[in-house]
Design a protein around this motif. Structure first.
Motif, PDB file in Angstrom:
ATOM      1  N   ASP A   9       0.858  -1.172   0.000  1.00 25.16           N
ATOM      2  CA  ASP A   9       0.000   0.000   0.000  1.00 25.16           C
ATOM      3  C   ASP A   9       0.901   1.230   0.000  1.00 25.16           C
ATOM      4  O   ASP A   9       1.973   1.217   0.599  1.00 25.16           O
ATOM      5  CB  ASP A   9      -0.906   0.004   1.239  1.00 25.16           C
ATOM      6  CG  ASP A   9      -1.957   1.096   1.162  1.00 25.16           C
ATOM      7  OD1 ASP A   9      -2.270   1.518   0.030  1.00 25.16           O
ATOM      8  OD2 ASP A   9      -2.450   1.521   2.207  1.00 25.16           O
ATOM      9  N   GLY A  18      -0.436   8.239   0.406  1.00 20.38           N
ATOM     10  CA  GLY A  18       0.179   9.545   0.585  1.00 20.38           C
ATOM     11  C   GLY A  18       1.676   9.554   0.468  1.00 20.38           C
ATOM     12  O   GLY A  18       2.349  10.297   1.172  1.00 20.38           O
ATOM     13  N   PRO A  63      25.835  -1.926 -26.751  1.00 23.34           N
ATOM     14  CA  PRO A  63      25.791  -2.124 -25.312  1.00 23.34           C
ATOM     15  C   PRO A  63      24.941  -3.307 -24.901  1.00 23.34           C
ATOM     16  O   PRO A  63      24.705  -3.517 -23.722  1.00 23.34           O
ATOM     17  CB  PRO A  63      25.134  -0.836 -24.831  1.00 23.34           C
ATOM     18  CG  PRO A  63      24.165  -0.529 -25.926  1.00 23.34           C
ATOM     19  CD  PRO A  63      24.850  -0.950 -27.202  1.00 23.34           C
ATOM     20  N   ASP A  72      16.372  -8.861 -30.927  1.00 19.92           N
ATOM     21  CA  ASP A  72      15.046  -9.320 -31.328  1.00 19.92           C
ATOM     22  C   ASP A  72      14.531 -10.445 -30.451  1.00 19.92           C
ATOM     23  O   ASP A  72      13.335 -10.679 -30.389  1.00 19.92           O
ATOM     24  CB  ASP A  72      15.075  -9.809 -32.776  1.00 19.92           C
ATOM     25  CG  ASP A  72      15.368  -8.668 -33.730  1.00 19.92           C
ATOM     26  OD1 ASP A  72      15.141  -7.516 -33.337  1.00 19.92           O
ATOM     27  OD2 ASP A  72      15.835  -8.947 -34.839  1.00 19.92           O
ATOM     28  N   ARG A  93       3.065  16.377   1.810  1.00 24.06           N
ATOM     29  CA  ARG A  93       3.709  15.068   2.000  1.00 24.06           C
ATOM     30  C   ARG A  93       4.509  14.650   0.786  1.00 24.06           C
ATOM     31  O   ARG A  93       5.333  13.774   0.850  1.00 24.06           O
ATOM     32  CB  ARG A  93       2.647  14.020   2.335  1.00 24.06           C
ATOM     33  CG  ARG A  93       1.903  14.342   3.619  1.00 24.06           C
ATOM     34  CD  ARG A  93       0.871  13.288   3.938  1.00 24.06           C
ATOM     35  NE  ARG A  93       1.489  12.015   4.281  1.00 24.06           N
ATOM     36  CZ  ARG A  93       0.793  10.931   4.602  1.00 24.06           C
ATOM     37  NH1 ARG A  93      -0.519  10.984   4.615  1.00 24.06           N
ATOM     38  NH2 ARG A  93       1.410   9.806   4.903  1.00 24.06           N
ATOM     39  N   ARG A  94       4.216  15.241  -0.352  1.00 22.75           N
ATOM     40  CA  ARG A  94       4.990  14.976  -1.562  1.00 22.75           C
ATOM     41  C   ARG A  94       5.460  16.317  -2.120  1.00 22.75           C
ATOM     42  O   ARG A  94       4.821  17.349  -1.872  1.00 22.75           O
ATOM     43  CB  ARG A  94       4.137  14.268  -2.614  1.00 22.75           C
ATOM     44  CG  ARG A  94       3.597  12.936  -2.175  1.00 22.75           C
ATOM     45  CD  ARG A  94       2.746  12.336  -3.277  1.00 22.75           C
ATOM     46  NE  ARG A  94       2.142  11.076  -2.861  1.00 22.75           N
ATOM     47  CZ  ARG A  94       1.356  10.348  -3.631  1.00 22.75           C
ATOM     48  NH1 ARG A  94       1.083  10.756  -4.851  1.00 22.75           N
ATOM     49  NH2 ARG A  94       0.844   9.211  -3.200  1.00 22.75           N
ATOM     50  N   ILE A 138      -6.211  -0.451   4.429  1.00 22.38           N
ATOM     51  CA  ILE A 138      -5.885  -0.020   3.076  1.00 22.38           C
ATOM     52  C   ILE A 138      -7.120   0.636   2.484  1.00 22.38           C
ATOM     53  O   ILE A 138      -8.186   0.038   2.429  1.00 22.38           O
ATOM     54  CB  ILE A 138      -5.433  -1.204   2.206  1.00 22.38           C
ATOM     55  CG1 ILE A 138      -4.080  -1.730   2.715  1.00 22.38           C
ATOM     56  CG2 ILE A 138      -5.328  -0.800   0.749  1.00 22.38           C
ATOM     57  CD1 ILE A 138      -3.556  -2.901   1.928  1.00 22.38           C
ATOM     58  N   ARG A 163      -8.638   2.701  -0.782  1.00 25.06           N
ATOM     59  CA  ARG A 163      -8.435   3.025  -2.192  1.00 25.06           C
ATOM     60  C   ARG A 163      -9.729   3.536  -2.801  1.00 25.06           C
ATOM     61  O   ARG A 163     -10.808   3.020  -2.514  1.00 25.06           O
ATOM     62  CB  ARG A 163      -7.997   1.783  -2.983  1.00 25.06           C
ATOM     63  CG  ARG A 163      -6.536   1.505  -2.905  1.00 25.06           C
ATOM     64  CD  ARG A 163      -5.734   2.564  -3.672  1.00 25.06           C
ATOM     65  NE  ARG A 163      -4.309   2.311  -3.607  1.00 25.06           N
ATOM     66  CZ  ARG A 163      -3.520   2.654  -2.607  1.00 25.06           C
ATOM     67  NH1 ARG A 163      -4.031   3.275  -1.566  1.00 25.06           N
ATOM     68  NH2 ARG A 163      -2.235   2.391  -2.637  1.00 25.06           N
ATOM     69  N   ARG A 205       6.200   0.816 -28.664  1.00 24.04           N
ATOM     70  CA  ARG A 205       7.119  -0.291 -28.424  1.00 24.04           C
ATOM     71  C   ARG A 205       7.878  -0.573 -29.699  1.00 24.04           C
ATOM     72  O   ARG A 205       7.300  -0.737 -30.763  1.00 24.04           O
ATOM     73  CB  ARG A 205       6.373  -1.534 -27.965  1.00 24.04           C
ATOM     74  CG  ARG A 205       5.797  -1.384 -26.580  1.00 24.04           C
ATOM     75  CD  ARG A 205       5.858  -2.693 -25.825  1.00 24.04           C
ATOM     76  NE  ARG A 205       5.556  -2.452 -24.408  1.00 24.04           N
ATOM     77  CZ  ARG A 205       6.493  -2.336 -23.485  1.00 24.04           C
ATOM     78  NH1 ARG A 205       7.757  -2.422 -23.801  1.00 24.04           N
ATOM     79  NH2 ARG A 205       6.158  -2.136 -22.231  1.00 24.04           N
ATOM     80  N   GLU A 242      11.532  -6.073 -32.632  1.00 28.78           N
ATOM     81  CA  GLU A 242      10.769  -7.185 -33.189  1.00 28.78           C
ATOM     82  C   GLU A 242      10.774  -8.335 -32.196  1.00 28.78           C
ATOM     83  O   GLU A 242      11.754  -8.544 -31.497  1.00 28.78           O
ATOM     84  CB  GLU A 242      11.391  -7.634 -34.509  1.00 28.78           C
ATOM     85  CG  GLU A 242      11.298  -6.592 -35.592  1.00 28.78           C
ATOM     86  CD  GLU A 242       9.870  -6.327 -36.010  1.00 28.78           C
ATOM     87  OE1 GLU A 242       9.033  -7.221 -35.808  1.00 28.78           O
ATOM     88  OE2 GLU A 242       9.606  -5.253 -36.516  1.00 28.78           O
ATOM     89  N   PRO A 243       9.746  -9.105 -32.135  1.00 25.57           N
ATOM     90  CA  PRO A 243       8.518  -8.926 -32.887  1.00 25.57           C
ATOM     91  C   PRO A 243       7.779  -7.668 -32.458  1.00 25.57           C
ATOM     92  O   PRO A 243       7.953  -7.211 -31.339  1.00 25.57           O
ATOM     93  CB  PRO A 243       7.710 -10.182 -32.550  1.00 25.57           C
ATOM     94  CG  PRO A 243       8.224 -10.596 -31.223  1.00 25.57           C
ATOM     95  CD  PRO A 243       9.682 -10.249 -31.221  1.00 25.57           C
ATOM     96  N   HIS A 260       6.806  -5.900 -28.718  1.00 23.81           N
ATOM     97  CA  HIS A 260       7.349  -6.578 -27.548  1.00 23.81           C
ATOM     98  C   HIS A 260       8.767  -6.165 -27.238  1.00 23.81           C
ATOM     99  O   HIS A 260       9.456  -6.829 -26.493  1.00 23.81           O
ATOM    100  CB  HIS A 260       7.254  -8.084 -27.736  1.00 23.81           C
ATOM    101  CG  HIS A 260       5.851  -8.542 -27.964  1.00 23.81           C
ATOM    102  ND1 HIS A 260       4.874  -8.426 -26.997  1.00 23.81           N
ATOM    103  CD2 HIS A 260       5.241  -9.034 -29.060  1.00 23.81           C
ATOM    104  CE1 HIS A 260       3.731  -8.874 -27.486  1.00 23.81           C
ATOM    105  NE2 HIS A 260       3.920  -9.237 -28.735  1.00 23.81           N
ATOM    106  N   PRO A 298      20.612   4.360 -27.878  1.00 26.44           N
ATOM    107  CA  PRO A 298      21.265   3.296 -27.105  1.00 26.44           C
ATOM    108  C   PRO A 298      22.784   3.473 -27.030  1.00 26.44           C
ATOM    109  O   PRO A 298      23.448   3.744 -28.024  1.00 26.44           O
ATOM    110  CB  PRO A 298      20.910   2.028 -27.885  1.00 26.44           C
ATOM    111  CG  PRO A 298      19.647   2.366 -28.591  1.00 26.44           C
ATOM    112  CD  PRO A 298      19.768   3.817 -28.948  1.00 26.44           C
ATOM    113  N   GLY A 299      23.291   3.359 -25.819  1.00 25.29           N
ATOM    114  CA  GLY A 299      24.725   3.337 -25.628  1.00 25.29           C
ATOM    115  C   GLY A 299      25.411   4.676 -25.666  1.00 25.29           C
ATOM    116  O   GLY A 299      26.648   4.726 -25.642  1.00 25.29           O
TER     117      GLY A 299
END
Lengths: 466, 535
Positions: free
Chosen positions: A123, A126, A369, A401, B105-106, B195, B197, B301, B304-305, B308, B360-361
């Motif tokens: 959970d 906040g 890489p 791939d 709090r954030r 909890i 939600r 995304r 290949e394929p 994924h 990449p890299g």
């Protein structure tokens, strides 16, 4: 989705075929198992356990798997049964669906074959983080009983382990941060259910032991002694110093022994892997900062002095299977050399002697890489009661791939390795394939695999007949 | 990719090009400046600027000598035109940061709006409520008020203020959800935890408008309700000449709507997607005539394929006006990290998009693309060194149509400037540390003031500096805004007014609020220059 059951000759292979299924691995729709060798891949009935599912075997050869199924923000713990012949039933829900994350599902079965599943319910109210360890036991009819909460909200649970003791007790161990005097400190804690169903709680290791990592297989019952053995690795807090690999034992009165280091691990020791056979022999392997594989074993007499594995530096975490008589098989990836990766196996016989390191397969790595991904072997290992073992891994063609299939090799109880065998070949490269292996009754092995987040390669399995 | 290749091909010698479609092709193109094919050193750029400045000064002297009387008569000098008067106003001193809200709090995400006189509006979200505080020019901060309904969880606010002081605040509301409460008990029956939600419900964008000097009007829905959080997400709002333009994400598409200063609502318009990935990280800019630019990230995304592989990102931009949006243009593809685009429009129709490019890299670098004519975007140009990772770019265009991009390199800051032809200068360092953003959180750290000038803000360890960019540049010396953020990443945004007033939002930590110790929202203000300081 409809299912039909086909009973093969010899009466040991039953294939469940999902009509309309797709798959990059070309699962068969009409399996005709060979007399000897790997049968055609069969898609497991959904919901099916992924290769990462925790599996516990029963004395009768059947098994139960648990895993966490995530549907968007919701999560639920699932379980599926496998009979002694390797036939999986569709998964069922263990507890209620949760709107919050669930992690770390494990399962253990007692001597009567009754399974208990454990997991951590998370959970994040906040911005804070809380995790509750929960448990559910199977009723005799196989249904899951009411969920029990075993901890107040800890500031996160790293790992959970579970073991069923031979005196009827069931114990759960978790690593997390507990609130102490306004601060959160790392602790390893446990909850133990007596044979009568009463829960008791204990602290295994305090903050002075540092942050604990509980490896899969790190908690196991010691047969005949009514006790359980825990092995785990720690990192000091504050960080900087060398880690330790610790062990502690739960006695018959429910008390944990003072943790002790089984060996100086040196700096940056990591990737602890553990397996315990049905005779109670535990094999632990880890990697030092220089890449040396270190192996320690225990028996009724206690822990052996750790030994360095032969064959040079390794990378990643080892996979270990432990047999019923003290034998074990350790599979590890060699550190890449000049763009080449090796999958190696170290067999340990019942006396604890190390056999020679055996290279099972080699492959070229893609250019940097992507070599950070190492060999992408995804190895899995299983060993049967006769000491025969199988190692399965994703086939070569490691590119960005994906991989080209699943391969395997078998080793006899005498340590003789068979040739490379093809379990499955994919029609096109598939990414994120993971593999698992199980030993079945009658000397057969089952290898399961699937591709993460790829509905074209759902969980599927192949059985190797003798 | 083909579109990019076509653009890359333009202006490049064919024999020097790597094969089309290769990563080398894109890298080579990105490593070169446009037009003159040559990156200029900071010294060269400054020399050119001085030449231009000298020419402008000569013209100005002649104009003063020959036409002072005419200028006086038409009110350009000493007249009432706010913009012309402010164009020569010198910046005042920064006052201390005022804590507007504490105990979060954030880390809060404050949003700043400023009017033509320097009047300020700040909105933020806390605990499911959207709150706002205002400050008239040269006045005092009001007590924060709650803009959102007390019965509905709300968040992700955005705000814009017109030069005359009208304001629009926009945020997301979640309605009709139900609260699921799960009580967890230990085996002995004692309480282990609860909890809670909120599940279900619908998401809607809500706006509240405030006329200049008036009170907040009743909230109105500006988007259709959707069952997913992404159906009314990432709202952005800017002020146009006659009101406001709001843009947001609705599922896999992007929608916009114009709101007049009197509250009239235009029809909701959709911006066509460039690909299949959902839009994210919107950047919205508009000029005084209401010509708009929206840039965003599309995540798909790759590999290949299909479907994924690891996610890859593209940078897409579209231009529009009250009549609708043009076709989207993909400026960059195949980026392996979210590029966080930023957008700006200039006084003569030019527009710029800058973003973080990661392949990449390689270390991430800053790239930018310009257009001088509608949707005819130039090929992206790499602005930063590729030796170290760069991130958090901001782009703005000054009154001379000069695009400026600044970004972070490690804990330092660099910038690059485009000349009239679109050639970018080599990266220029500030010689001192500075961060232009909080980790991955995009904050407006380089903004125009509506009078042709820019102001850039830079976070340093426990402090924030600003540099003023006069019309035509370059940046002036840094001014310390505050040295007490309590956090190296405390920069929460900057806003500037044609009056010379400016404000910096600070995300601090450490003060006690109504809920105890936590994060807070602070704002430091620079007053408008005194009237007597005008030229």
């Amino acid at each position: 989705m409809r299912w039909r059951v086909r009973v093969a000759s010899l009466g040991v292979v039953v294939a469940l075929v999902a009509t309309g299924c797709r798959g990059g691995s070309d699962p068969t729709t009409d399996p005709a198992p060979p007399a000897v060798g790997w049968g055609p891949p069969v898609v497991l009935p959904a919901p099916a356990p992924p290769s990462s599912a925790a599996v516990a075997e029963r004395p009768d050869g059947s098994a139960v798997a648990v895993w966490v199924d995530r549907q968007g923000a919701a999560a639920q713990v699932m379980s599926a049964e496998r009979d002694a012949q390797g036939i999986w039933s569709p998964g069922v829900r263990v507890g209620a669906e949760s709107p919050t994350p669930i992690q770390g599902a494990r399962v253990a079965v007692d001597s009567d074959g009754v399974a208990t599943a454990v997991w951590a319910l998370w959970d994040r109210p906040g911005g804070a983080v809380f995790a509750f360890v929960q448990s559910a036991r199977q009723a005799p009819d196989g249904a899951w009983e009411e969920v029990q909460t075993l901890s107040r909200g800890t500031n996160g649970v790293s790992e959970i382990l579970a073991a069923a003791l031979d005196d009827g007790r069931f114990t759960v161990v978790w690593s997390g941060s507990e609130r102490r005097n306004g601060s959160y400190v790392p602790e390893v804690r446990s909850a133990t259910r007596s044979a009568s169903g009463t829960w008791s709680f204990a602290r295994v290791a305090s903050r002075t032991r540092g942050d604990g990592y509980l490896p899969p297989g790190g908690l196991a019952a010691v047969p005949g002694e009514g006790s359980a053995r825990l092995i785990w690795s720690t990192l000091p807090r504050p960080p900087g110093g060398p880690g330790q690999i610790l062990t502690s034992t739960l006695d018959a009165r429910g008390a944990w022994s003072t943790p002790r280091a089984i060996a100086p691990t040196g700096p940056q020791a990591s990737d602890l892997a553990v397996a315990t056979g049905t005779d109670g022999t535990t094999t632990a392997a880890w990697r030092t900062g220089t890449g040396t594989l270190r192996v320690a074993r225990t028996s009724r007499a206690g822990w052996s002095t750790p030994r360095s594995g032969p064959g040079g530096p390794v990378t990643g975490r080892a996979e270990i299977a432990a047999g019923s008589g003290g034998e074990a098989l350790v599979v590890v990836e060699g550190a890449p050399v000049q763009g080449r990766s090796e999958l190696r196996a170290l067999r340990i016989d019942r006396s604890g002697s190390f056999g020679p390191i055996r290279t099972l397969a080699r492959r070229s790595l893609p250019p940097p890489p992507l070599d950070e991904l190492r060999g992408q072997w995804s190895p899995a290992v299983a060993i049967d009661t006769d000491g025969r073992a199988v190692v399965a891994w994703t086939a070569s063609r490691t590119t960005s791939d994906g991989v080209g299939g699943v391969r395997a090799r078998l080793v006899t109880g005498a340590g003789n390795w068979g040739p490379l065998e093809t379990v499955s070949t994919f029609s096109s490269p598939v990414a994120s394939v993971t593999v698992s292996a199980d030993a079945l009754t009658g000397g057969e092995f089952q290898v399961r695999w699937q591709a993460d987040r790829n509905p074209d390669v759902p969980p599927q399995a192949s059985i190797r007949t003798n | 990719m083909k579109a990019i290749e076509e653009r890359l091909r333009a202006g490049r010698p064919p024999q020097a090009e790597p094969p089309p479609g290769t990563e080398e092709r894109l890298r080579l193109a990105l490593s070169q400046p446009r037009r003159d094919q040559r990156a200029r050193s900071p010294e060269e750029w400054r020399r050119d600027s001085r030449r231009r400045g000298g020419r402008l000064l000569s013209i100005a002297v002649l104009a003063l000598i020959g036409g002072a009387a005419v200028a006086y008569a038409t009110g350009v000098i000493g007249g009432e035109s706010r913009q012309e008067a402010a164009a020569v106003a010198s910046p005042g001193e920064w006052g201390p940061a005022t804590v507007l809200s504490g105990g979060h709090r954030r880390p809060p995400v404050p949003r700043l709006g400023i009017d033509g006189d320097g009047g300020l509006l700040v909105v933020w979200s806390r605990g499911g409520a959207v709150e706002a505080a205002t400050r008239p020019a040269s006045g005092s901060w009001t007590r924060p008020v709650r803009l959102s309904s007390a019965a509905v969880p709300s968040g992700d606010p955005a705000v814009a203020v017109t030069p005359d002081g009208s304001a629009l605040a926009v945020w997301q509301e979640r309605r009709d959800g139900r609260v699921e409460r799960q009580v967890l008990r230990l085996p002995d029956g004692s309480l282990a935890g609860v909890i809670t939600r909120r599940v279900g419900g619908s998401y809607t964008l809500v706006a509240r408008r405030r006329s200049a000097g008036g009170a907040w009007q009743a909230p109105i829905d500006i988007s259709e309700a959707g069952g997913n959080r992404r159906d009314a997400a990432d709202p952005r709002v800017v002020s146009t000449g006659d009101g406001f333009l709001v843009a947001w994400v609705r599922g896999d598409r992007l929608e916009t709507r114009r709101i007049g200063r009197d509250g009239t609502l235009d029809e909701t318009l959709s911006v066509d997607p460039a690909g299949e990935g959902p839009p994210r990280q919107l950047a919205l800019a508009v000029d005084a005539e209401g010509e708009a630019l929206v840039a965003w990230t599309e995540r798909t995304r790759g590999g290949e394929p299909a479907g994924h592989g690891l996610p890859v990102h593209s940078v897409v931009a579209a231009r529009g006006d009250r009549g609708g949006w043009g076709d989207p243009v993909t400026l960059a593809e195949g980026l392996v990290q979210a590029p966080q685009p930023t957008a700006a429009v200039g006084p003569d129709g030019q527009a710029a998009v800058a973003y973080t490019a990661t392949t990449p890299g390689r270390p991430s670098y800053i790239a930018a693309s310009l257009t001088f004519d509608g949707d005819d975007w130039e090929a992206p140009v790499s602005l930063s060194s590729e030796a170290r990772s760069s991130y958090a770019p901001n782009v703005a265009i000054d009154g001379d149509g000069r695009a400026v991009v600044h970004w972070s390199v490690g804990a330092a800051t660099q910038f690059s400037v485009a000349d009239e032809g679109g050639g970018w200068s080599a990266p220029v360092g500030y010689g001192s540390g500075g961060l232009v953003g909080q980790y991955s959180t995009a904050v407006p750290a380089l903004v125009p003031d509506g009078a042709g000038r820019l102001i850039g803000a830079f976070g340093q360890h426990a402090g924030i500096h600003v540099r003023d960019w006069p019309r035509g540049g370059p940046f002036g010396l840094p001014h310390l805004v505050t040295d007490a953020t309590g956090s190296q990443f405390g920069l929460g945004g900057v806003a500037a007014s044609p009056s010379g007033a400016a404000a910096v939002a600070v995300v601090g930590f450490g003060l006690k609020g109504p809920r105890g110790r936590g994060w807070d929202v602070r704002v430091a203000v620079r007053e408008a220059a005194a009237t007597g300081e005008r030229g």
